[in-house]
Design a protein around this motif. Structure first.
Motif, PDB file in Angstrom:
ATOM      1  N   ASN A 128      26.300  75.493 -54.760  1.00  0.00           N
ATOM      2  CA  ASN A 128      25.464  76.476 -54.413  1.00  0.00           C
ATOM      3  C   ASN A 128      24.057  75.967 -54.687  1.00  0.00           C
ATOM      4  OD1 ASN A 128      27.387  78.130 -53.454  1.00  0.00           O
ATOM      5  ND2 ASN A 128      27.644  79.049 -55.618  1.00  0.00           N
ATOM      6  N   HIS A 129      23.864  74.844 -55.184  1.00  0.00           N
ATOM      7  CA  HIS A 129      22.591  74.362 -55.438  1.00  0.00           C
ATOM      8  C   HIS A 129      22.199  73.320 -54.336  1.00  0.00           C
ATOM      9  CE1 HIS A 129      23.118  75.839 -59.248  1.00  0.00           C
ATOM     10  NE2 HIS A 129      21.797  75.643 -59.662  1.00  0.00           N
ATOM     11  N   THR A 130      21.149  73.314 -53.535  1.00  0.00           N
ATOM     12  CA  THR A 130      20.817  72.611 -52.549  1.00  0.00           C
ATOM     13  C   THR A 130      19.214  71.606 -52.956  1.00  0.00           C
ATOM     14  OG1 THR A 130      21.410  73.832 -50.632  1.00  0.00           O
ATOM     15  CG2 THR A 130      19.879  72.175 -50.244  1.00  0.00           C
ATOM     16  N   VAL A 131      19.501  70.333 -52.919  1.00  0.00           N
ATOM     17  CA  VAL A 131      18.303  69.492 -53.333  1.00  0.00           C
ATOM     18  C   VAL A 131      17.787  68.804 -52.022  1.00  0.00           C
ATOM     19  CG1 VAL A 131      17.452  67.699 -54.876  1.00  0.00           C
ATOM     20  CG2 VAL A 131      19.062  69.433 -55.956  1.00  0.00           C
ATOM     21  N   PHE A 132      16.577  68.926 -51.613  1.00  0.00           N
ATOM     22  CA  PHE A 132      16.061  68.114 -50.599  1.00  0.00           C
ATOM     23  C   PHE A 132      15.331  67.124 -51.090  1.00  0.00           C
ATOM     24  CE2 PHE A 132      16.083  72.536 -49.210  1.00  0.00           C
ATOM     25  CZ  PHE A 132      16.800  72.737 -48.020  1.00  0.00           C
TER      26      PHE A 132
ATOM     27  N   THR B 207       7.441  61.840 -48.081  1.00  0.00           N
ATOM     28  CA  THR B 207       5.702  61.684 -47.959  1.00  0.00           C
ATOM     29  C   THR B 207       5.238  63.243 -48.530  1.00  0.00           C
ATOM     30  OG1 THR B 207       5.711  62.796 -45.626  1.00  0.00           O
ATOM     31  CG2 THR B 207       5.964  60.363 -45.858  1.00  0.00           C
ATOM     32  N   LEU B 208       3.747  63.276 -48.683  1.00  0.00           N
ATOM     33  CA  LEU B 208       3.466  64.670 -48.977  1.00  0.00           C
ATOM     34  C   LEU B 208       3.572  65.696 -47.790  1.00  0.00           C
ATOM     35  CD1 LEU B 208       0.057  63.982 -51.020  1.00  0.00           C
ATOM     36  CD2 LEU B 208       2.197  65.154 -51.919  1.00  0.00           C
ATOM     37  N   SER B 209       3.587  65.069 -46.688  1.00  0.00           N
ATOM     38  CA  SER B 209       3.803  65.938 -45.540  1.00  0.00           C
ATOM     39  C   SER B 209       5.470  66.562 -45.564  1.00  0.00           C
ATOM     40  CB  SER B 209       3.560  65.190 -44.132  1.00  0.00           C
ATOM     41  OG  SER B 209       2.336  64.706 -44.059  1.00  0.00           O
ATOM     42  N   ASP B 210       6.026  65.967 -45.911  1.00  0.00           N
ATOM     43  CA  ASP B 210       7.428  66.535 -46.085  1.00  0.00           C
ATOM     44  C   ASP B 210       7.441  67.542 -47.156  1.00  0.00           C
ATOM     45  OD1 ASP B 210       8.748  64.731 -44.485  1.00  0.00           O
ATOM     46  OD2 ASP B 210       9.476  63.261 -46.086  1.00  0.00           O
ATOM     47  N   VAL B 211       6.603  67.568 -48.141  1.00  0.00           N
ATOM     48  CA  VAL B 211       6.587  68.287 -49.284  1.00  0.00           C
ATOM     49  C   VAL B 211       5.878  69.780 -48.590  1.00  0.00           C
ATOM     50  CG1 VAL B 211       5.525  68.892 -51.455  1.00  0.00           C
ATOM     51  CG2 VAL B 211       6.580  66.665 -51.084  1.00  0.00           C
ATOM     52  N   PHE B 212       4.642  69.712 -47.882  1.00  0.00           N
ATOM     53  CA  PHE B 212       4.134  70.708 -47.443  1.00  0.00           C
ATOM     54  C   PHE B 212       5.138  71.355 -46.254  1.00  0.00           C
ATOM     55  CE2 PHE B 212       0.149  67.926 -48.308  1.00  0.00           C
ATOM     56  CZ  PHE B 212       0.073  68.607 -49.776  1.00  0.00           C
TER      57      PHE B 212
ATOM     58  N   ARG C 140      12.068  78.996 -48.945  1.00  0.00           N
ATOM     59  CA  ARG C 140      11.763  79.886 -50.014  1.00  0.00           C
ATOM     60  C   ARG C 140      12.664  80.586 -50.727  1.00  0.00           C
ATOM     61  NH1 ARG C 140       5.984  80.665 -50.525  1.00  0.00           N
ATOM     62  NH2 ARG C 140       4.916  79.888 -48.875  1.00  0.00           N
ATOM     63  N   PRO C 141      12.818  80.546 -52.090  1.00  0.00           N
ATOM     64  CA  PRO C 141      12.070  79.963 -53.021  1.00  0.00           C
ATOM     65  C   PRO C 141      12.420  78.418 -53.118  1.00  0.00           C
ATOM     66  CG  PRO C 141      13.706  81.094 -54.208  1.00  0.00           C
ATOM     67  CD  PRO C 141      13.749  81.456 -52.638  1.00  0.00           C
ATOM     68  N   LEU C 142      11.483  77.620 -53.595  1.00  0.00           N
ATOM     69  CA  LEU C 142      11.690  76.356 -53.593  1.00  0.00           C
ATOM     70  C   LEU C 142      11.196  75.835 -54.856  1.00  0.00           C
ATOM     71  CD1 LEU C 142      12.784  73.717 -52.128  1.00  0.00           C
ATOM     72  CD2 LEU C 142      10.394  73.355 -51.297  1.00  0.00           C
ATOM     73  N   GLN C 143      11.929  74.907 -55.640  1.00  0.00           N
ATOM     74  CA  GLN C 143      11.487  74.496 -56.846  1.00  0.00           C
ATOM     75  C   GLN C 143      11.089  72.817 -56.670  1.00  0.00           C
ATOM     76  OE1 GLN C 143      14.311  74.569 -59.953  1.00  0.00           O
ATOM     77  NE2 GLN C 143      12.966  73.861 -61.577  1.00  0.00           N
ATOM     78  N   ILE C 144      10.065  72.540 -57.073  1.00  0.00           N
ATOM     79  CA  ILE C 144       9.678  71.014 -57.286  1.00  0.00           C
ATOM     80  C   ILE C 144      10.421  70.321 -58.095  1.00  0.00           C
ATOM     81  CG2 ILE C 144       7.817  69.405 -57.035  1.00  0.00           C
ATOM     82  CD1 ILE C 144       8.068  71.279 -54.381  1.00  0.00           C
ATOM     83  N   LEU C 145      11.295  69.181 -58.114  1.00  0.00           N
ATOM     84  CA  LEU C 145      11.687  68.472 -59.109  1.00  0.00           C
ATOM     85  C   LEU C 145      11.176  67.034 -59.273  1.00  0.00           C
ATOM     86  CD1 LEU C 145      15.247  69.409 -58.737  1.00  0.00           C
ATOM     87  CD2 LEU C 145      13.797  70.417 -60.288  1.00  0.00           C
ATOM     88  N   GLY C 146      11.242  66.240 -60.475  1.00  0.00           N
ATOM     89  CA  GLY C 146      10.885  65.021 -60.456  1.00  0.00           C
ATOM     90  C   GLY C 146      11.956  64.193 -60.849  1.00  0.00           C
ATOM     91  N   GLY C 147      12.135  63.916 -62.021  1.00  0.00           N
ATOM     92  CA  GLY C 147      13.433  62.997 -62.504  1.00  0.00           C
ATOM     93  C   GLY C 147      14.533  63.576 -62.613  1.00  0.00           C
TER      94      GLY C 147
ATOM     95  N   LEU D 269      13.547  70.562 -54.451  1.00  0.00           N
ATOM     96  CA  LEU D 269      12.983  69.377 -53.688  1.00  0.00           C
ATOM     97  C   LEU D 269      12.587  68.387 -54.585  1.00  0.00           C
ATOM     98  CD1 LEU D 269      11.971  68.259 -50.924  1.00  0.00           C
ATOM     99  CD2 LEU D 269       9.511  69.146 -51.348  1.00  0.00           C
ATOM    100  N   SER D 270      13.107  67.229 -54.190  1.00  0.00           N
ATOM    101  CA  SER D 270      12.843  66.091 -55.461  1.00  0.00           C
ATOM    102  C   SER D 270      11.674  65.214 -54.708  1.00  0.00           C
ATOM    103  CB  SER D 270      13.933  65.208 -55.464  1.00  0.00           C
ATOM    104  OG  SER D 270      13.495  63.892 -56.175  1.00  0.00           O
ATOM    105  N   VAL D 271      10.706  64.997 -55.536  1.00  0.00           N
ATOM    106  CA  VAL D 271       9.267  64.183 -54.856  1.00  0.00           C
ATOM    107  C   VAL D 271       9.169  62.822 -55.617  1.00  0.00           C
ATOM    108  CG1 VAL D 271       7.835  66.355 -54.354  1.00  0.00           C
ATOM    109  CG2 VAL D 271       7.751  65.336 -56.833  1.00  0.00           C
TER     110      VAL D 271
END
Length: 269
Positions: free
Chosen positions: A5-9, A13-18, A25-32, A45-47
């Motif tokens: 039940n967790h989805t990670v996109f 690119t930054l355009s993908d992020v925007f 929504r809601p969307l959490q931004i993730l790094g490592g 969303l992994s950036v």
């Protein structure tokens, strides 16, 4: 990617992020993604794969770190090429394997208590850059609480200055975060035995950085007298009391802060 039940996109690119911020929504931004999936929101969303967010640019007076730069990549530039307190904080985080994955953005944007890099970045007067589709804003680290929607963290600028006294200490168990974990940073410059610049920061369950307190020490002649140090410790105790109390921090954490503050001030005697 979906799991339990967790989805990670994944954004490239930054355009993908925007786009994802606007449509999911809601969307959490993730790094490592070094924390367990139980710490993630249902949709994230992994950036970490965005080239612009992985840049590291060292100039004469500052270093710009992208939020997707890993802690190991930061360490790779060496202690002599960054503020020593930042290097010391980085080198004490977790294990080498974790530092190879964990990112600067993940460390400073983690929910809950402040992690290891908060106190050195706060003391160094770092600045963050955030962007949305149409504008760029800059926020002094002292004013940073979280990334406002629909902005994205794009850069952390760390000033490079020479400090005569530079102390970083990590409180709490090694290689893991608990409610007793915190960071303490103490920076001082003098001229002709007069304190001309001082920065003190503590961050964990609560955050302490007070210009009023630092101003009490500015202009003091060295060596500091024991009586003056004792008065300063009492002032710091009173000024930090509300923050420690409202955060629900263990009283021992405040005592650790005051002990480190006394130790650091005693280096000026």
């Amino acid at each position: 990617m979906e799991e339990n039940n967790h989805t990670v996109f994944m954004a490239k690119t930054l355009s993908d992020v925007f786009y994802h911020i606007k449509t999911v929504r809601p969307l959490q931004i993730l790094g490592g993604c070094t924390r367990t999936k139980l710490d993630f929101d249902a949709k994230a969303l992994s950036v970490r794969a965005i080239p612009e967010l992985k840049e590291l640019d060292k100039r004469e007076r500052y270093i710009d770190f992208g939020p997707a730069v890993t802690l190991s990549e930061m360490l790779s530039i060496g202690r002599t090429n960054m503020p020593s307190v930042l290097y010391d904080a980085l080198s004490g985080i977790a294990t080498e394997q974790i530092r190879n994955i964990a990112t600067l953005g993940g460390n400073i944007c983690a929910q809950g208590q402040k992690l290891t890099l908060w106190s050195p970045l706060l003391a160094l007067d770092a600045r963050i850059e955030i962007k949305n589709q149409t504008s760029t804003k800059y926020i002094p680290f002292k004013n940073f609480t979280k990334i406002p929607e629909p902005f994205v963290l794009t850069k952390i600028r760390v000033p490079i200055d020479d400090w005569e006294v530079a102390i970083f200490r990590r409180i709490g168990p090694l290689s893991r975060i608990t409610p007793m974990s915190a960071g303490f940073t103490f920076l001082v410059n003098t001229e002709k035995d007069i304190v001309v610049n001082i920065k003190i920061a503590f961050a964990g369950m609560t955050v302490f950085r007070s210009r009023e307190f630092e101003n009490k020490i500015l202009g003091s002649k060295l060596p500091l007298e024991d009586k003056f140090i004792t008065e300063l410790i009492a002032d710091a105790s009173n000024m930090s009391e509300e923050g420690f109390k409202t955060s629900g921090a263990d009283p021992m954490l405040k005592q650790e802060f005051l002990h480190l503050l006394r130790y650091s001030l005693e280096q000026l005697t």
